[in-house]
Design a protein around this motif. Sequence first.
Motif, PDB file in Angstrom:
ATOM      1  N   GLU A 226     116.328  75.891   9.132  1.00 17.42           N
ATOM      2  CA  GLU A 226     115.585  76.037   7.832  1.00 17.42           C
ATOM      3  C   GLU A 226     114.223  76.540   7.487  1.00 17.42           C
ATOM      4  OE1 GLU A 226     113.294  71.904   5.358  1.00 17.42           O
ATOM      5  OE2 GLU A 226     114.192  71.766   7.908  1.00 17.42           O
ATOM      6  N   GLY A 227     114.179  77.584   6.831  1.00 19.20           N
ATOM      7  CA  GLY A 227     112.901  78.466   6.155  1.00 19.20           C
ATOM      8  C   GLY A 227     112.203  77.759   5.963  1.00 19.20           C
ATOM      9  N   GLN A 228     111.196  78.093   5.364  1.00 21.89           N
ATOM     10  CA  GLN A 228     109.454  77.652   4.963  1.00 21.89           C
ATOM     11  C   GLN A 228     109.058  78.770   3.746  1.00 21.89           C
ATOM     12  OE1 GLN A 228     108.870  74.632   5.138  1.00 21.89           O
ATOM     13  NE2 GLN A 228     110.522  74.270   6.125  1.00 21.89           N
ATOM     14  N   GLY A 229     108.085  78.880   3.014  1.00 25.15           N
ATOM     15  CA  GLY A 229     107.854  79.102   2.293  1.00 25.15           C
ATOM     16  C   GLY A 229     108.368  80.688   1.786  1.00 25.15           C
ATOM     17  N   SER A 230     107.677  81.893   1.992  1.00 28.88           N
ATOM     18  CA  SER A 230     108.075  82.956   1.711  1.00 28.88           C
ATOM     19  C   SER A 230     106.999  84.487   2.068  1.00 28.88           C
ATOM     20  CB  SER A 230     108.056  82.984  -0.278  1.00 28.88           C
ATOM     21  OG  SER A 230     108.159  84.505  -0.681  1.00 28.88           O
ATOM     22  N   LEU A 231     107.162  85.156   2.170  1.00 31.96           N
ATOM     23  CA  LEU A 231     106.639  86.390   2.882  1.00 31.96           C
ATOM     24  C   LEU A 231     105.517  86.701   1.879  1.00 31.96           C
ATOM     25  CD1 LEU A 231     108.480  88.743   5.343  1.00 31.96           C
ATOM     26  CD2 LEU A 231     106.962  86.684   5.885  1.00 31.96           C
ATOM     27  N   THR A 232     106.250  86.670   0.463  1.00 30.80           N
ATOM     28  CA  THR A 232     104.860  86.886  -0.624  1.00 30.80           C
ATOM     29  C   THR A 232     105.030  85.708  -1.108  1.00 30.80           C
ATOM     30  OG1 THR A 232     107.522  86.777  -2.283  1.00 30.80           O
ATOM     31  CG2 THR A 232     106.182  89.253  -0.929  1.00 30.80           C
ATOM     32  N   HIS A 233     104.558  84.365  -0.703  1.00 35.13           N
ATOM     33  CA  HIS A 233     103.610  83.584  -1.155  1.00 35.13           C
ATOM     34  C   HIS A 233     102.327  83.465  -0.649  1.00 35.13           C
ATOM     35  CE1 HIS A 233     102.321  79.798  -2.384  1.00 35.13           C
ATOM     36  NE2 HIS A 233     102.916  79.512  -2.952  1.00 35.13           N
ATOM     37  N   PRO A 234     101.474  84.139  -2.181  1.00 32.96           N
ATOM     38  CA  PRO A 234      99.361  84.499  -0.923  1.00 32.96           C
ATOM     39  C   PRO A 234      99.404  82.741  -0.213  1.00 32.96           C
ATOM     40  CG  PRO A 234     100.150  85.304  -3.639  1.00 32.96           C
ATOM     41  CD  PRO A 234     100.918  84.503  -3.016  1.00 32.96           C
ATOM     42  N   GLY A 235     100.477  81.915  -0.528  1.00 36.24           N
ATOM     43  CA  GLY A 235      99.379  80.839   0.363  1.00 36.24           C
ATOM     44  C   GLY A 235     100.430  80.581   1.360  1.00 36.24           C
ATOM     45  N   PHE A 236     101.613  80.596   1.541  1.00 34.91           N
ATOM     46  CA  PHE A 236     102.406  80.131   2.591  1.00 34.91           C
ATOM     47  C   PHE A 236     103.104  81.466   3.884  1.00 34.91           C
ATOM     48  CE2 PHE A 236     103.345  76.736  -1.159  1.00 34.91           C
ATOM     49  CZ  PHE A 236     102.761  76.723  -0.494  1.00 34.91           C
ATOM     50  N   SER A 237     102.267  82.670   3.339  1.00 32.03           N
ATOM     51  CA  SER A 237     102.927  83.562   3.958  1.00 32.03           C
ATOM     52  C   SER A 237     103.551  83.368   5.646  1.00 32.03           C
ATOM     53  CB  SER A 237     102.466  85.064   3.509  1.00 32.03           C
ATOM     54  OG  SER A 237     101.560  85.023   4.015  1.00 32.03           O
ATOM     55  N   GLY A 238     101.479  83.258   6.414  1.00 32.32           N
ATOM     56  CA  GLY A 238     101.728  82.801   7.499  1.00 32.32           C
ATOM     57  C   GLY A 238     102.731  82.658   8.011  1.00 32.32           C
ATOM     58  N   VAL A 239     102.852  81.119   7.097  1.00 32.56           N
ATOM     59  CA  VAL A 239     103.635  79.857   7.748  1.00 32.56           C
ATOM     60  C   VAL A 239     104.982  81.251   7.920  1.00 32.56           C
ATOM     61  CG1 VAL A 239     104.727  77.811   7.400  1.00 32.56           C
ATOM     62  CG2 VAL A 239     102.547  77.561   7.772  1.00 32.56           C
ATOM     63  N   THR A 240     105.543  81.372   7.341  1.00 34.53           N
ATOM     64  CA  THR A 240     106.833  82.279   7.054  1.00 34.53           C
ATOM     65  C   THR A 240     106.708  83.220   7.986  1.00 34.53           C
ATOM     66  OG1 THR A 240     106.852  81.719   4.977  1.00 34.53           O
ATOM     67  CG2 THR A 240     108.269  83.259   5.679  1.00 34.53           C
ATOM     68  N   LEU A 241     106.118  83.845   8.579  1.00 31.56           N
ATOM     69  CA  LEU A 241     106.078  85.024   9.420  1.00 31.56           C
ATOM     70  C   LEU A 241     106.322  84.488  10.622  1.00 31.56           C
ATOM     71  CD1 LEU A 241     106.169  88.017   9.999  1.00 31.56           C
ATOM     72  CD2 LEU A 241     103.503  88.022   9.754  1.00 31.56           C
ATOM     73  N   GLY A 242     106.320  83.769  10.809  1.00 37.07           N
ATOM     74  CA  GLY A 242     105.588  82.439  12.175  1.00 37.07           C
ATOM     75  C   GLY A 242     106.899  82.754  12.626  1.00 37.07           C
ATOM     76  N   LEU A 243     107.193  82.222  11.774  1.00 34.39           N
ATOM     77  CA  LEU A 243     108.731  81.379  11.411  1.00 34.39           C
ATOM     78  C   LEU A 243     110.005  81.948  11.983  1.00 34.39           C
ATOM     79  CD1 LEU A 243     110.848  78.521  11.582  1.00 34.39           C
ATOM     80  CD2 LEU A 243     110.853  78.683   8.796  1.00 34.39           C
ATOM     81  N   LEU A 244     109.715  83.302  11.197  1.00 32.96           N
ATOM     82  CA  LEU A 244     110.532  84.402  11.331  1.00 32.96           C
ATOM     83  C   LEU A 244     110.423  85.422  12.284  1.00 32.96           C
ATOM     84  CD1 LEU A 244     112.584  86.468   9.925  1.00 32.96           C
ATOM     85  CD2 LEU A 244     110.330  87.391   9.262  1.00 32.96           C
ATOM     86  N   HIS A 245     109.405  85.544  12.914  1.00 30.46           N
ATOM     87  CA  HIS A 245     109.356  85.712  14.200  1.00 30.46           C
ATOM     88  C   HIS A 245     109.419  84.858  15.439  1.00 30.46           C
ATOM     89  CE1 HIS A 245     106.567  89.213  12.928  1.00 30.46           C
ATOM     90  NE2 HIS A 245     107.410  89.533  13.094  1.00 30.46           N
ATOM     91  N   GLY A 246     109.156  83.623  15.975  1.00 34.75           N
ATOM     92  CA  GLY A 246     109.699  82.338  16.537  1.00 34.75           C
ATOM     93  C   GLY A 246     110.942  82.249  16.853  1.00 34.75           C
ATOM     94  N   THR A 247     111.830  82.314  15.560  1.00 29.43           N
ATOM     95  CA  THR A 247     113.724  82.239  15.674  1.00 29.43           C
ATOM     96  C   THR A 247     114.310  83.352  16.096  1.00 29.43           C
ATOM     97  OG1 THR A 247     113.210  82.634  13.202  1.00 29.43           O
ATOM     98  CG2 THR A 247     113.423  80.032  13.562  1.00 29.43           C
ATOM     99  N   ALA A 248     113.474  84.524  15.732  1.00 33.48           N
ATOM    100  CA  ALA A 248     114.035  85.935  15.435  1.00 33.48           C
ATOM    101  C   ALA A 248     115.487  85.821  15.722  1.00 33.48           C
ATOM    102  CB  ALA A 248     114.018  86.285  17.152  1.00 33.48           C
TER     103      ALA A 248
END
Length: 353
Positions: A226-248
């Motif tokens: 399950e994804g979270q936020g968006s890479l282009t959301h100014p408030g949530f992008s950090g969570v999105t990127l961490g999830l993207l890189h952690g799930t690989a």
Amino acid sequence: MKVAILAEGQFARATAKTALGVLRYAPFDVVAVIDSTRAGKDADEYVGVGAGVPVVASVEDALARGATVLLIGTAAAGGRIPDGYRTALARALDRGVEVWNGLHERVLADPDLAAAAKRGRAKVRELREPPPDIPIGGHRVRRDGVRVVLTVGSDAAVGKMTASLEIVAALRRAGERVEFVATGQTGIAIAGGGIAVDAVVADFIAGAAELMVCDAAERADWVVVEGQGSLTHPGFSGVTLGLLHGTAPDVMVLCHEAMRHSVKGYDDRQPLRTLREYVRIYEDAAAWRRPPGYPAARVVAVAVNTADVSEQIAHAFIQNAATETGLPTADPVREGPAGADRIARALREAVPA
């Protein structure tokens, strides 16, 4: 277990995201929704799901229907427990009813609620409480042969959890062994486990995602995250990127809400980009953590949320999204199993066994 959902004054599609998800997917019995401003009708008359689940006026009405758990079914700005909910929560805790809380503020941090829980010997389940021993990401290797799918979004609250659960069901219909990884409070309530990554200290978000994926990979051949936020959301992008890189992920499904034109919470100050641009953004960001020569993670399908538009507009939007991206596109809820199956076929063709 019989669950009542607390949504006082907020039981609507725009404000009761957790309630909607639980009503649609929960494996347990939901006996009532509590909202005194809408009491007297079934849940589906307000949010389109939950036929047969009555909306009642009070905790006492829910207890009369056998409720043993009270779930907070809405989200508030800043993650605080709304003041209007505290009396209902205290009544439930006083009566020994277990409370499930998906907000950032902890129930027992409120002295009055803590006292009520003590009097009633009631349990509190904090859905957003991460485990204490999360590692830094990048060190675990999942089982060979497992294919990981991550749903990613053009924005926050566009239907990533819903798409994930529908993809899980579609892959199971195809005979695959599948595990769902919940990364937000609603998914955790439905699945019974997971880690709310937006409550994890930033350095450990990727580690939390990696931990969940590797554990799920021991039990399945497909892992849908399950994804979270968006890479282009100014408030949530950090969570999105961490999830993207952690799930690989091996593959991604881009999720988008029809007729959403600007970033949630920013009005017209932050317009959304084109779907084609989101495909590129996510594929580029996924590549940052992959070793040279390693197969690229691709967006292979688009899941569109058309809940708030007409059938005619929905059909046109799905067709336009498919044309723009060149990818299989579906609304896995409006189109039912046929839509989710279309996305699942794209996944299986992209990363065959």
